[in-house]
Structures are given as C-alpha cells and as structure tokens.
Design a protein around this motif. Sequence first.
Motif, PDB file in Angstrom:
ATOM      1  N   LYS A 123       0.714  -1.557   0.055  1.00  0.00           N
ATOM      2  CA  LYS A 123       0.056  -0.319  -0.100  1.00  0.00           C
ATOM      3  C   LYS A 123       0.639   1.595  -0.353  1.00  0.00           C
ATOM      4  O   LYS A 123       0.471   2.091  -0.488  1.00  0.00           O
ATOM      5  CB  LYS A 123      -0.697   0.125   1.233  1.00  0.00           C
ATOM      6  N   SER A 124       1.982   1.230   0.676  1.00  0.00           N
ATOM      7  CA  SER A 124       2.512   1.598   0.889  1.00  0.00           C
ATOM      8  C   SER A 124       2.755   2.960  -0.400  1.00  0.00           C
ATOM      9  O   SER A 124       3.839   3.866  -1.117  1.00  0.00           O
ATOM     10  CB  SER A 124       3.852   2.348   1.527  1.00  0.00           C
ATOM     11  N   ASN A 125       3.704   1.438  -1.456  1.00  0.00           N
ATOM     12  CA  ASN A 125       4.440   1.703  -2.568  1.00  0.00           C
ATOM     13  C   ASN A 125       3.642   2.019  -3.802  1.00  0.00           C
ATOM     14  O   ASN A 125       4.150   2.449  -4.638  1.00  0.00           O
ATOM     15  CB  ASN A 125       4.835  -0.001  -3.066  1.00  0.00           C
ATOM     16  N   GLU A 126       2.454   1.634  -3.448  1.00  0.00           N
ATOM     17  CA  GLU A 126       1.030   2.115  -4.438  1.00  0.00           C
ATOM     18  C   GLU A 126       0.854   3.663  -3.958  1.00  0.00           C
ATOM     19  O   GLU A 126       0.925   4.334  -5.315  1.00  0.00           O
ATOM     20  CB  GLU A 126      -0.284   1.182  -4.128  1.00  0.00           C
ATOM     21  N   SER A 127       1.159   4.244  -2.821  1.00  0.00           N
ATOM     22  CA  SER A 127       0.385   5.577  -2.728  1.00  0.00           C
ATOM     23  C   SER A 127       2.028   6.276  -3.170  1.00  0.00           C
ATOM     24  O   SER A 127       1.671   7.297  -3.303  1.00  0.00           O
ATOM     25  CB  SER A 127       0.735   5.406  -1.721  1.00  0.00           C
ATOM     26  N   LEU A 128       2.998   5.678  -3.194  1.00  0.00           N
ATOM     27  CA  LEU A 128       4.440   6.622  -3.504  1.00  0.00           C
ATOM     28  C   LEU A 128       4.599   6.882  -4.965  1.00  0.00           C
ATOM     29  O   LEU A 128       4.663   7.118  -5.464  1.00  0.00           O
ATOM     30  CB  LEU A 128       5.358   6.007  -2.898  1.00  0.00           C
ATOM     31  N   LEU A 129       3.800   5.816  -5.176  1.00  0.00           N
ATOM     32  CA  LEU A 129       4.221   4.982  -7.052  1.00  0.00           C
ATOM     33  C   LEU A 129       2.822   6.434  -7.293  1.00  0.00           C
ATOM     34  O   LEU A 129       3.754   7.586  -8.167  1.00  0.00           O
ATOM     35  CB  LEU A 129       3.342   4.075  -7.090  1.00  0.00           C
ATOM     36  N   ILE A 130       1.855   7.032  -6.763  1.00  0.00           N
ATOM     37  CA  ILE A 130       1.090   7.882  -6.857  1.00  0.00           C
ATOM     38  C   ILE A 130       1.584   9.207  -6.631  1.00  0.00           C
ATOM     39  O   ILE A 130       0.984  10.470  -7.799  1.00  0.00           O
ATOM     40  CB  ILE A 130      -0.900   8.137  -6.338  1.00  0.00           C
ATOM     41  N   GLU A 131       1.717   9.401  -5.827  1.00  0.00           N
ATOM     42  CA  GLU A 131       2.705  11.023  -5.230  1.00  0.00           C
ATOM     43  C   GLU A 131       3.358  11.092  -6.912  1.00  0.00           C
ATOM     44  O   GLU A 131       3.672  12.492  -6.735  1.00  0.00           O
ATOM     45  CB  GLU A 131       2.766  10.395  -4.212  1.00  0.00           C
ATOM     46  N   GLN A 132       4.599   9.616  -6.369  1.00  0.00           N
ATOM     47  CA  GLN A 132       5.763  10.693  -7.926  1.00  0.00           C
ATOM     48  C   GLN A 132       5.204  10.366  -9.765  1.00  0.00           C
ATOM     49  O   GLN A 132       5.494  12.128 -10.038  1.00  0.00           O
ATOM     50  CB  GLN A 132       6.269   8.816  -8.092  1.00  0.00           C
ATOM     51  N   GLN A 133       3.490  10.103  -9.439  1.00  0.00           N
ATOM     52  CA  GLN A 133       2.959  10.362 -10.896  1.00  0.00           C
ATOM     53  C   GLN A 133       2.852  12.021 -10.745  1.00  0.00           C
ATOM     54  O   GLN A 133       2.428  12.773 -11.665  1.00  0.00           O
ATOM     55  CB  GLN A 133       2.058   9.423 -11.513  1.00  0.00           C
ATOM     56  N   ARG A 134       1.883  12.253  -9.424  1.00  0.00           N
ATOM     57  CA  ARG A 134       2.110  13.628  -9.266  1.00  0.00           C
ATOM     58  C   ARG A 134       2.590  14.077  -9.850  1.00  0.00           C
ATOM     59  O   ARG A 134       2.340  15.595 -10.858  1.00  0.00           O
ATOM     60  CB  ARG A 134       0.801  13.859  -7.813  1.00  0.00           C
ATOM     61  N   LEU A 135       3.778  14.242  -9.164  1.00  0.00           N
ATOM     62  CA  LEU A 135       4.767  15.643  -8.933  1.00  0.00           C
ATOM     63  C   LEU A 135       5.334  15.346 -10.495  1.00  0.00           C
ATOM     64  O   LEU A 135       6.064  16.724 -11.383  1.00  0.00           O
ATOM     65  CB  LEU A 135       5.998  14.510  -8.435  1.00  0.00           C
ATOM     66  N   LEU A 136       5.499  14.196 -11.632  1.00  0.00           N
ATOM     67  CA  LEU A 136       6.262  14.103 -12.500  1.00  0.00           C
ATOM     68  C   LEU A 136       4.723  15.503 -13.582  1.00  0.00           C
ATOM     69  O   LEU A 136       5.226  15.862 -14.234  1.00  0.00           O
ATOM     70  CB  LEU A 136       5.682  12.329 -13.457  1.00  0.00           C
ATOM     71  N   ASP A 137       3.669  14.750 -13.119  1.00  0.00           N
ATOM     72  CA  ASP A 137       2.561  16.028 -13.799  1.00  0.00           C
ATOM     73  C   ASP A 137       2.106  17.189 -13.455  1.00  0.00           C
ATOM     74  O   ASP A 137       3.434  18.402 -14.748  1.00  0.00           O
ATOM     75  CB  ASP A 137       1.396  15.600 -13.810  1.00  0.00           C
TER      76      ASP A 137
END
Length: 198
Positions: free
Chosen positions: A108-122
């Motif tokens: 779950k933590s990895n998923e949230s980090l991936l979502i945050e990473q994608q948001r920052l990339l956008d």
Amino acid sequence: MVKRNKSSKSMEKAIDDSKGISKVKMFFYWFIIPFLFTLFILLLVAQLTNINVFEKAKEFTGAGQPQVVTDDIKTGRLEKKVVSLQAEIQEREAQIDKLQTELDNSSKSNESLLIEQQRLLDEIENLKREQTSSKKEYSSIVSTFEKMSAKTAAPVLTKMSDAEALRILSSLKPDTVAQIFEKMTPESAAKYTELMSK
C-alpha cells in the motif's frame, strides 16, 4: 551290427544331450533373462523416483519396528511432543500473519508513493509547459521592445517594476539599451545602469 548299435546309441545319447542343453537354454531365454531384465527396470525406476527398496521391504515384512515409539506412547512423551509441535506451528502461523500484514502495508505504501511520484511528474510537466510559454511570451516582449523606438520604450520601462525593467533591459542589444537610456531622465538611466552592473 553291434557297431551300428553302439554308434546309433551314441548318436541318440548325443541328441538327448543336445535336447537337454536346449531345454536349459530355453529356460534361460524364456524365464531367467526376462526376470532379470524386469528386475533391472524396477530397480532403475525405484532409483529414479528416490524409493529405498530395502526400507520398503522392511515395512512389508514388519522387521525393524522401532521399540522407541511404543516406549514413548507408554510414557506419554509422544503427547508432549505433539503439544510442543502444535505450539510451534501456531507460533509460525502468527509470524506468517505478521509478515503478510507487513507485506500488505508495504504494498500500500509503495502504491501511494507511486501515485505521488506520478502527480509530481505531471506537475513538473505542467511547469515546463508554463515555463516554455512564458519564455515565448518574454521573447516576444523583448522583440517588441527592440522594434519600438527608444523615445516610446523609455517611458514604458520607467513605469514598470525595477525587476521587470531590468530583466528586459538585460535581454536587449547594447545599442538599443543605449538609445533607450538617451531618452530617459538622467536619474532613471543612472538607476538602471547601476542595477544592470550588479
């Protein structure tokens, strides 16, 4: 005639002997060799499947039954072993549950980090687009000032903030800047010259 009888008897004996030998050969060919071949195949299969033939033979004959098991059953040690093994199994299951929970939390933590990473990339991509568009706008402003006459550009620059005016003046060609300074008041020209020199 007696000689013939002896020779015919010896021939009959030889034929009987050859029949006896052929019966032994037939017995070997039909029974012993197939039996040995079958035994060889069975031992080969047992070896390939990791079956210990000698232990299986002991199981079938009942030989080698351990006396220890019956002693353990009599004294109750076997029950104690079963209880301790059950406790160990429960402890291992608790450890497995704990590790599974940690693994789920990590996922779950990895998923949230991936979502945050994608948001920052956008967000970075949006900022790059804005920066590109602002560069285009800025370059069009600079080219506009280069096309303006010095007499028209000087009052416009003095009305702007010092930072924005300085940014535009720094981007203009030195000849254009000199012409604009000529049309400014001496105080404004001195102020912008001082700012540009810093």
